[in-house]
Every structure is written in structure tokens, then in C-alpha cells.
Scaffold this active site. Structure first.
Site, PDB file in Angstrom:
ATOM      1  CB  CYS A 125      -0.959   0.001   1.182  1.00 31.70           C
ATOM      2  SG  CYS A 125      -1.945  -1.500   1.266  1.00 31.70           S
ATOM      3  CG  HIS A 262      -3.162   3.221   1.716  1.00 32.76           C
ATOM      4  ND1 HIS A 262      -3.744   2.737   0.567  1.00 32.76           N
ATOM      5  CD2 HIS A 262      -3.227   2.216   2.633  1.00 32.76           C
ATOM      6  CE1 HIS A 262      -4.132   1.485   0.781  1.00 32.76           C
ATOM      7  NE2 HIS A 262      -3.838   1.151   2.017  1.00 32.76           N
ATOM      8  CG  ASN A 293      -6.795  -1.074   1.382  1.00 33.57           C
ATOM      9  OD1 ASN A 293      -6.046  -0.911   0.417  1.00 33.57           O
ATOM     10  ND2 ASN A 293      -6.349  -1.256   2.605  1.00 33.57           N
TER      11      ASN A 293
HETATM   12  C1  LIG Z   1     -10.331  -5.157  10.343  1.00 33.72           C
HETATM   13  C2  LIG Z   1     -10.970  -4.272  11.400  1.00 33.72           C
HETATM   14  C3  LIG Z   1     -12.082  -3.403  10.770  1.00 33.72           C
HETATM   15  C4  LIG Z   1     -11.601  -5.154  12.460  1.00 33.72           C
HETATM   16  O1  LIG Z   1     -12.143  -4.348  13.473  1.00 33.72           O
HETATM   17  P1  LIG Z   1     -11.796  -4.638  15.002  1.00 33.72           P
HETATM   18  O2  LIG Z   1     -12.575  -3.710  15.809  1.00 33.72           O
HETATM   19  O3  LIG Z   1     -10.306  -4.619  15.160  1.00 33.72           O
HETATM   20  O4  LIG Z   1     -12.331  -6.107  15.143  1.00 33.72           O
HETATM   21  P2  LIG Z   1     -11.915  -7.231  16.184  1.00 33.72           P
HETATM   22  O5  LIG Z   1     -11.227  -8.305  15.435  1.00 33.72           O
HETATM   23  O6  LIG Z   1     -11.203  -6.657  17.379  1.00 33.72           O
HETATM   24  O7  LIG Z   1     -13.318  -7.682  16.656  1.00 33.72           O
HETATM   25  C5  LIG Z   1     -14.186  -6.833  17.402  1.00 33.72           C
HETATM   26  C6  LIG Z   1     -15.555  -7.439  17.404  1.00 33.72           C
HETATM   27  O8  LIG Z   1     -16.120  -7.361  16.076  1.00 33.72           O
HETATM   28  C7  LIG Z   1     -16.435  -8.661  15.604  1.00 33.72           C
HETATM   29  N1  LIG Z   1     -16.113  -8.722  14.188  1.00 33.72           N
HETATM   30  C8  LIG Z   1     -14.896  -8.903  13.634  1.00 33.72           C
HETATM   31  N2  LIG Z   1     -15.012  -8.874  12.293  1.00 33.72           N
HETATM   32  C9  LIG Z   1     -16.313  -8.673  12.024  1.00 33.72           C
HETATM   33  C10 LIG Z   1     -17.036  -8.540  10.834  1.00 33.72           C
HETATM   34  N3  LIG Z   1     -16.461  -8.605   9.620  1.00 33.72           N
HETATM   35  N4  LIG Z   1     -18.374  -8.325  10.932  1.00 33.72           N
HETATM   36  C11 LIG Z   1     -18.983  -8.228  12.112  1.00 33.72           C
HETATM   37  N5  LIG Z   1     -18.334  -8.355  13.278  1.00 33.72           N
HETATM   38  C12 LIG Z   1     -17.015  -8.568  13.235  1.00 33.72           C
HETATM   39  C13 LIG Z   1     -15.589  -9.611  16.443  1.00 33.72           C
HETATM   40  O9  LIG Z   1     -16.177 -10.874  16.526  1.00 33.72           O
HETATM   41  C14 LIG Z   1     -15.564  -8.897  17.775  1.00 33.72           C
HETATM   42  O10 LIG Z   1     -16.767  -9.164  18.458  1.00 33.72           O
HETATM   43  P3  LIG Z   1     -16.793  -9.295  20.070  1.00 33.72           P
HETATM   44  O11 LIG Z   1     -16.391  -7.931  20.598  1.00 33.72           O
HETATM   45  O12 LIG Z   1     -18.234  -9.640  20.366  1.00 33.72           O
HETATM   46  O13 LIG Z   1     -15.818 -10.352  20.431  1.00 33.72           O
HETATM   47  C15 LIG Z   1      -9.944  -3.345  12.073  1.00 33.72           C
HETATM   48  O14 LIG Z   1      -9.033  -4.082  12.840  1.00 33.72           O
HETATM   49  C16 LIG Z   1      -9.168  -2.536  11.100  1.00 33.72           C
HETATM   50  O15 LIG Z   1      -9.723  -1.676  10.428  1.00 33.72           O
HETATM   51  N6  LIG Z   1      -7.849  -2.749  11.022  1.00 33.72           N
HETATM   52  C17 LIG Z   1      -6.998  -2.018  10.101  1.00 33.72           C
HETATM   53  C18 LIG Z   1      -7.083  -2.724   8.837  1.00 33.72           C
HETATM   54  C19 LIG Z   1      -6.585  -1.907   7.722  1.00 33.72           C
HETATM   55  O16 LIG Z   1      -6.957  -0.788   7.532  1.00 33.72           O
HETATM   56  N7  LIG Z   1      -5.710  -2.510   6.970  1.00 33.72           N
HETATM   57  C20 LIG Z   1      -5.196  -1.910   5.832  1.00 33.72           C
HETATM   58  C21 LIG Z   1      -3.821  -1.504   6.084  1.00 33.72           C
HETATM   59  S1  LIG Z   1      -3.046  -1.240   4.562  1.00 33.72           S
END
Ligand SMILES: CC(C)(COP(=O)(O)OP(=O)(O)OC[C@H]1O[C@@H](n2cnc3c(N)ncnc32)[C@H](O)[C@@H]1OP(=O)(O)O)[C@@H](O)C(=O)NCCC(=O)NCCS
Length: 337
Positions: A125, A262, A293
């Protein structure tokens, strides 16, 4: 006696002269993805800002999307393909180890009469900003007068539709810019780096080596991400890099006419705006809402959209910053084409 060597002669400065993008025809709304990952449109929008993304069809290959974007960038710059002295293609989704996709693109475009030097860059990215850095240095160093930089991805090929952490994030597309000589500075000093200690936080699940011999135990590789680790790194570290790029260019946030980070996640963008104390009137790229993305393609695609919609104008000062798998990052201040 050592023979005197004539040094290369480059331009005083470099800038971007044209930008162009290609977005695949098929729009994929969140509703198409949610069942397989037990999610909802509301959850995806609130956690990532993504409403839709584009996924490429069979004809929209890495090469064809690149050629379409490059054609628009060349037309915008008013530069003919045979004036291009090098083609740089940043991508992580050209699924053939060798040759690079850049040579095919250069040949089909007729870049440098079809003979321009051409190579791929693997910087995920941050790939667009890495390519932009090389192009700027080439123009000023004298190894090319005009350089075509393309960021292109078909991330749908490497997306696991059943992975809750990534299935909704990635999209496909291509963006391109033409970099050439300028009388005034149009691309500021780059601030860039890597952190290989976090190489496992965004990675292909299996190496191609693991598939050797048609190993049926090994699924086709996809992308895997430790979402929270990447999120924290991006929010804490990347705003600092943005500030360093502004300082290196001698520019403040008040001088900016656009901020084009990005398009990783809308929440990461919002956190960076806050950390940078970006004035509310500076327009910010939010192309991720419709495009997802698209890794190396996201910055030029967002730049093209901001110029097309009038959110930003040609000649304005913008901060661009890419970050992703590696982990890698690069940012610089530019003059918009
Ligand atoms: C991927 C992302 C959106 C996930 O969100 P998060 O808040 O970290 O999610 P978590 O894995 O901690 O899970 C939090 C909760 O959401 C739930 N969850 C995870 N993915 C889910 C989805 N796709 N849909 C619904 N619920 C989801 C989990 O089960 C968890 O539930 P709980 O609290 O009841 O246990 C987030 O981590 C993110 O944006 N990361 C950066 C990714 C990014 O931008 N990458 C590009 C870099 S180039």
C-alpha cells in the site's frame, strides 16, 4: 589514469503532470459479502467506512486496467507514450513471479516506442509513493525525462471471502501518474521506511513454494491481516510520518489544499487528521467509501477523484502518504497535476 566519466544530467525539479484512474465495472456492495462473514452493512460501514468496492472481471486484468489508467494520465499530462523514459508498476497482485507486468504494459502502451525500461515495485500500500519517489529521483538524476508510475491491484484474486477481517476491505483498480521535469519543485523530500519485525501482520497466507507439486492440502494463498495491530501502528506511527514529510518540505498543514492518504480504512484517516490537527477546511480523500482499499492504486485513484469533483484543484499543494504490508511507508508533499 582513471578516465573522466561524464555525469548524468537531470532536470532541476520534478512534478506530476497528469493523473488517470481505472475502476472496474462491477460494483460490489457490502450486502453481497455479509452472509459469508456473519456481518452487516452497518458494521462494515462503521468499522471501515466502506460502502462498496469494485471487483474486476476476467477482462479487467492487471495489465488492461493499468493501460487504461495510464492512457488517461498521459492524455491529462499532454505527453505521448513514446516520450516516456521509464515505466514503474507498483503491485502485489501480478500473480506471476517473472517477467514483471511492467514490460508488457510498456510494450502495449508503446512507452518509449515500446522499448522503455520497465519494472515492478513490491511495496504494497506504500507502492505508489515508493514509485513516485523513484520517478522523481530519475527525472532529477537524468535517467529518464518522463516516468510513468502505475499503482494497480486485483486484490479480489487474493481475498478469502470467508475471512471476517479482510473480506470486506479490499478492492480492485488502477491509478497512474506521469512525472516529468519542472522549473519549480513539485515533489518534496520523501520520508520513508520499513519495519520487518511486523512482516507477519499483513501477509500472504502461503508462499507459492508451498503449492509445489500440486499439494492439495494447501489452499490457494490469500491475504491475512492482524487488523488491530495494523490499525494501532497506522494510527500512532503514520501521523508522525505525515508531519515529518510536511516539515521536510517546509510546509505546514495550513498550506495544504488536499490530504490524500492511502485509503486503508476511514477510521485510520480520521485518526490521522486528528493527530495532525489538520484544519477543517483542508479537503481529505475519502474514496475508500466507494472503492475499498485498493493498495498501490488507492492514492492516484483518490487524487483523480478529488480533481474531477473539484474538491482539489490543479496546482494545489497536497500531502500523499502510503503505508501497508512489510510493514512499509512513504509520504511526500506534492503539487497536484
Ligand atoms: C479489520 C478491522 C475493521 C476489524 O475491526 P476490530 O474492531 O479490530 O475487530 P476485532 O477483530 O477486534 O473484533 C471486534 C468485534 O467485532 C467482531 N467482528 C470482527 N469482524 C467482524 C465482521 N467482519 N463483521 C462483524 N463483526 C465482526 C468480532 O467478533 C468482535 O466481536 P466481540 O467484541 O463480540 O468479540 C480493524 O481491525 C481494522 O480496520 N484494522 C486495520 C485494517 C486496515 O486498515 N488494513 C489496511 C492496512 S493497509
Amino acid at each position: 589514469m582513471t578516465a573522466p566519466i561524464r555525469p548524468p544530467v537531470g532536470a532541476a525539479h520534478a512534478r506530476i503532470w497528469g493523473v488517470g484512474g481505472y475502476r472496474p465495472v462491477r460494483v460490489v456492495p457490502n450486502s453481497e459479502l455479509v452472509d459469508r462473514i456473519d456481518s452487516s452493512d452497518e458494521w462494515i460501514q462503521s468499522r471501515s467506512g466502506i460502502k462498496t468496492r469494485r471487483w474486476a472481471n476476467d477482462e479487467e486484468t492487471v495489465a488492461e486496467m493499468s493501460i487504461a489508467a495510464a492512457g488517461k494520465a498521459l492524455a491529462h499530462a499532454g505527453i505521448a507514450a513514446d516520450q516516456i523514459g521509464c515505466v514503474i508498476v507498483s503491485t502485489v497482485t501480478h500473480l506471476k513471479q517473472t517477467p514483471s507486468i511492467a514490460t508488457e504494459i510498456a510494450y502495449k502502451l508503446g512507452a518509449g516506442g515500446g522499448r522503455a525500461p520497465a519494472f515492478d515495485v513490491s511495496a504494497a500500500c506504500a507502492g505508489f509513493c515508493y514509485g513516485l519517489t523513484l520517478a522523481s529521483d530519475m527525472v532529477r538524476g537524468g535517467s529518464a525525462e518522463y516516468v510513468l508510475v502505475i499503482g494497480v491491484e486485483r486484490l479480489s484474486d487474493l481475498t478469502n471471502r470467508d475471512d471476517r477481517g479482510t473480506a470486506f476491505i479490499f478492492g480492485d483498480g488502477a491509478g497512474a501518474v506521469v512525472v516529468g521535469p519542472s522549473d519549480t519543485p513539485g515533489i518534496g523530500p520523501v520520508v520513508w521506511g520499513s519495519d520487518g519485525s511486523k512482516a507477519d501482520t499483513i501477509t500472504q497466507t502461503e508462499s507459492w513454494e508451498a503449492l509445489r507439486g500440486g499439494n492439495a492440502e494447501v489452499p490457494f494463498p490469500t491475504l491475512r491481516m492482524e487488523g488491530q495491530t495494523v490499525f494501532r501502528w497506522a494510527v500512532w506511527e503514520m501521523a508522525k510520518v505525515c508531519q515529518q514529510a510536511l516539515d521536510a518540505a517546509g510546509v505546514t498543514t495550513e498550506d495544504l489544499d488536499a490530504f490524500i492518504p492511502h485509503q486503508a480504512n476511514m477510521r485510520i484517516t480520521d485518526a490521522m487528521i486528528k493527530a495532525l490537527k489538520l484544519p477543517a477546511e483542508v479537503p481529505v480523500a475519502r474514496d475508500i467509501a466507494e472503492t475499498g482499499n485498493t493498495s498501490a492504486a488507492s492514492i492516484p485513484l483518490a487524487m483523480e477523484r478529488m480533481l474531477e469533483t473539484g474538491e482539489a484543484t490543479s496546482g494545489g499543494t497536497a500531502l500523499v502518504m502510503g503505508f501497508g504490508a512489510g510493514l512499509v511507508y512513504a509520504g511526500q508533499v506534492i503539487t497536484l497535476p
